[in-house]
Motif scaffolding. Structure first.
Motif, PDB file in Angstrom:
ATOM      1  N   CYS A 136     -25.348  17.339 -35.533  1.00 19.10           N
ATOM      2  CA  CYS A 136     -24.711  18.645 -35.771  1.00 19.10           C
ATOM      3  C   CYS A 136     -25.124  19.225 -37.113  1.00 19.10           C
ATOM      4  N   GLU A 137     -25.203  18.387 -38.123  1.00 19.08           N
ATOM      5  CA  GLU A 137     -25.629  18.861 -39.442  1.00 19.08           C
ATOM      6  C   GLU A 137     -27.070  19.347 -39.408  1.00 19.08           C
ATOM      7  N   LYS A 138     -27.928  18.612 -38.729  1.00 16.15           N
ATOM      8  CA  LYS A 138     -29.339  18.990 -38.660  1.00 16.15           C
ATOM      9  C   LYS A 138     -29.550  20.274 -37.852  1.00 16.15           C
ATOM     10  N   ILE A 139     -28.694  20.495 -36.853  1.00 20.28           N
ATOM     11  CA  ILE A 139     -28.763  21.762 -36.111  1.00 20.28           C
ATOM     12  C   ILE A 139     -28.469  22.919 -37.065  1.00 20.28           C
ATOM     13  N   ASP A 140     -27.450  22.760 -37.918  1.00 23.78           N
ATOM     14  CA  ASP A 140     -27.096  23.813 -38.867  1.00 23.78           C
ATOM     15  C   ASP A 140     -28.263  24.166 -39.790  1.00 23.78           C
ATOM     16  N   HIS A 141     -29.054  23.163 -40.171  1.00 22.52           N
ATOM     17  CA  HIS A 141     -30.187  23.372 -41.080  1.00 22.52           C
ATOM     18  C   HIS A 141     -31.494  23.655 -40.344  1.00 22.52           C
ATOM     19  N   LEU A 142     -31.429  23.665 -38.993  1.00 25.70           N
ATOM     20  CA  LEU A 142     -32.624  23.850 -38.157  1.00 25.70           C
ATOM     21  C   LEU A 142     -33.740  22.877 -38.534  1.00 25.70           C
ATOM     22  N   GLU A 143     -33.333  21.632 -38.809  1.00 23.42           N
ATOM     23  CA  GLU A 143     -34.305  20.607 -39.172  1.00 23.42           C
ATOM     24  C   GLU A 143     -35.083  20.138 -37.944  1.00 23.42           C
ATOM     25  N   ASP A 144     -36.272  19.636 -38.200  1.00 23.67           N
ATOM     26  CA  ASP A 144     -37.099  19.069 -37.149  1.00 23.67           C
ATOM     27  C   ASP A 144     -36.482  17.728 -36.756  1.00 23.67           C
ATOM     28  N   TYR A 145     -35.781  17.730 -35.640  1.00 21.63           N
ATOM     29  CA  TYR A 145     -34.977  16.573 -35.256  1.00 21.63           C
ATOM     30  C   TYR A 145     -34.785  16.578 -33.743  1.00 21.63           C
ATOM     31  N   ALA A 146     -34.766  15.426 -33.146  1.00 23.26           N
ATOM     32  CA  ALA A 146     -34.599  15.300 -31.688  1.00 23.26           C
ATOM     33  C   ALA A 146     -33.114  15.370 -31.343  1.00 23.26           C
ATOM     34  N   TYR A 147     -32.553  16.573 -31.395  1.00 26.09           N
ATOM     35  CA  TYR A 147     -31.109  16.755 -31.163  1.00 26.09           C
ATOM     36  C   TYR A 147     -30.672  16.208 -29.809  1.00 26.09           C
ATOM     37  N   ARG A 148     -31.320  16.695 -28.793  1.00 28.98           N
ATOM     38  CA  ARG A 148     -30.893  16.396 -27.425  1.00 28.98           C
ATOM     39  C   ARG A 148     -30.903  14.900 -27.121  1.00 28.98           C
ATOM     40  N   PRO A 149     -32.008  14.187 -27.378  1.00 32.77           N
ATOM     41  CA  PRO A 149     -31.989  12.751 -27.079  1.00 32.77           C
ATOM     42  C   PRO A 149     -30.954  11.981 -27.912  1.00 32.77           C
ATOM     43  N   ASN A 150     -30.779  12.375 -29.148  1.00 30.32           N
ATOM     44  CA  ASN A 150     -29.834  11.656 -30.007  1.00 30.32           C
ATOM     45  C   ASN A 150     -28.379  11.954 -29.634  1.00 30.32           C
ATOM     46  N   ILE A 151     -28.100  13.192 -29.313  1.00 25.97           N
ATOM     47  CA  ILE A 151     -26.740  13.531 -28.878  1.00 25.97           C
ATOM     48  C   ILE A 151     -26.472  12.897 -27.514  1.00 25.97           C
ATOM     49  N   SER A 152     -27.458  12.917 -26.631  1.00 22.73           N
ATOM     50  CA  SER A 152     -27.312  12.280 -25.313  1.00 22.73           C
ATOM     51  C   SER A 152     -27.072  10.780 -25.464  1.00 22.73           C
ATOM     52  N   TRP A 153     -27.816  10.153 -26.365  1.00 22.42           N
ATOM     53  CA  TRP A 153     -27.637   8.720 -26.621  1.00 22.42           C
ATOM     54  C   TRP A 153     -26.192   8.448 -27.046  1.00 22.42           C
ATOM     55  N   ALA A 154     -25.700   9.233 -28.001  1.00 20.73           N
ATOM     56  CA  ALA A 154     -24.345   9.029 -28.513  1.00 20.73           C
ATOM     57  C   ALA A 154     -23.298   9.282 -27.428  1.00 20.73           C
ATOM     58  N   ALA A 155     -23.456  10.355 -26.677  1.00 21.02           N
ATOM     59  CA  ALA A 155     -22.488  10.681 -25.618  1.00 21.02           C
ATOM     60  C   ALA A 155     -22.488   9.608 -24.533  1.00 21.02           C
ATOM     61  N   SER A 156     -23.668   9.124 -24.190  1.00 21.44           N
ATOM     62  CA  SER A 156     -23.791   8.076 -23.172  1.00 21.44           C
ATOM     63  C   SER A 156     -23.065   6.811 -23.598  1.00 21.44           C
ATOM     64  N   ARG A 157     -23.291   6.379 -24.821  1.00 22.90           N
ATOM     65  CA  ARG A 157     -22.659   5.152 -25.323  1.00 22.90           C
ATOM     66  C   ARG A 157     -21.159   5.336 -25.453  1.00 22.90           C
ATOM     67  N   LEU A 158     -20.756   6.471 -25.980  1.00 20.93           N
ATOM     68  CA  LEU A 158     -19.321   6.721 -26.142  1.00 20.93           C
ATOM     69  C   LEU A 158     -18.627   6.764 -24.783  1.00 20.93           C
ATOM     70  N   ALA A 159     -19.251   7.408 -23.812  1.00 21.83           N
ATOM     71  CA  ALA A 159     -18.678   7.458 -22.462  1.00 21.83           C
ATOM     72  C   ALA A 159     -18.530   6.047 -21.902  1.00 21.83           C
ATOM     73  N   ALA A 160     -19.538   5.207 -22.106  1.00 18.49           N
ATOM     74  CA  ALA A 160     -19.488   3.835 -21.581  1.00 18.49           C
ATOM     75  C   ALA A 160     -18.389   3.023 -22.258  1.00 18.49           C
ATOM     76  N   TYR A 161     -18.355   3.044 -23.582  1.00 21.32           N
ATOM     77  CA  TYR A 161     -17.337   2.265 -24.310  1.00 21.32           C
ATOM     78  C   TYR A 161     -15.932   2.725 -23.942  1.00 21.32           C
TER      79      TYR A 161
END
Length: 193
Positions: A136-161
């Motif tokens: 979320c912070e990197k989105i605000d700064h428009l940094e070169d970052y793999a938002y989607r895969p990283n957010i998906s990774w976090a959501a997937s793990r959180l959903a599982a736990y």
């Protein structure tokens, strides 16, 4: 829908049903969030997870029971997947597998144990919290970052736990539906059916 009906579904079908219900719930009962730009909606969800994480730390110390927070974490992770237009079942590798909803908890436990390695549950939850906040912070700064895969990774793990924790108490569909009903009842426009 009854527990018997949901247990006879494929896990993939159950999860997309839960996602659709969550989407409809968010559109009706959380319009103020659903109408925000994507980055702000993701930021809102990350704030929820940060709030729950502090309770998970308390629970790990035996000072608090997080039954509600585990349900809410599953709900928020489902909302994140909906924001990203991503199926939880795809993230968990369930697509085209014949895993029944009645076997979902065992599947999730295996998924979690393969994912965790030597990490503790609290460390993994901390990583999830970090990844969501960082993205979320990197989105605000428009940094070169793999938002989607990283957010998906976090959501997937959180959903599982969180799903695994919720399923210790009861049926995933019933528990989540019941928790959403608590929110619906707070809305003056809600009518019991």
């Amino acid at each position: 829908m009854t527990q018997t009906q949901t247990s006879q579904m494929k896990a993939e079908e159950l999860l997309i049903l839960i996602q659709r219900n969550q989407h409809n719930h968010d559109e009706i009962y959380h319009k103020e969030i659903a109408r925000l730009p994507v980055s702000e909606r993701l930021q809102h969800m990350a704030l929820h997870i940060s709030k729950y994480f502090s309770q998970f730390v308390e629970e790990s110390q035996g000072r608090y029971s997080c039954d509600k927070e585990w349900k809410d974490s599953f709900i928020i992770s489902t909302s994140i997947c909906n924001i990203l237009n991503t199926k939880i079942s795809d993230l968990w590798g369930l697509t085209d597998k014949d895993v029944m909803a009645s076997d979902l908890r065992d599947y999730i436990k295996s998924y979690i144990s393969n994912d965790m390695g030597e990490s503790s549950e609290l460390c993994m939850l901390s990583d999830i919290n970090y990844e969501l906040s960082n993205a979320c912070e990197k989105i605000d700064h428009l940094e070169d970052y793999a938002y989607r895969p990283n957010i998906s990774w976090a959501a997937s793990r959180l959903a599982a736990y969180s799903a695994e924790k919720v399923m210790k108490k009861g049926d995933l569909y019933d528990e989540i539906t019941s928790r959403l009903m608590e929110t619906k009842r707070k809305n003056i426009m809600h009518v019991e059916r």
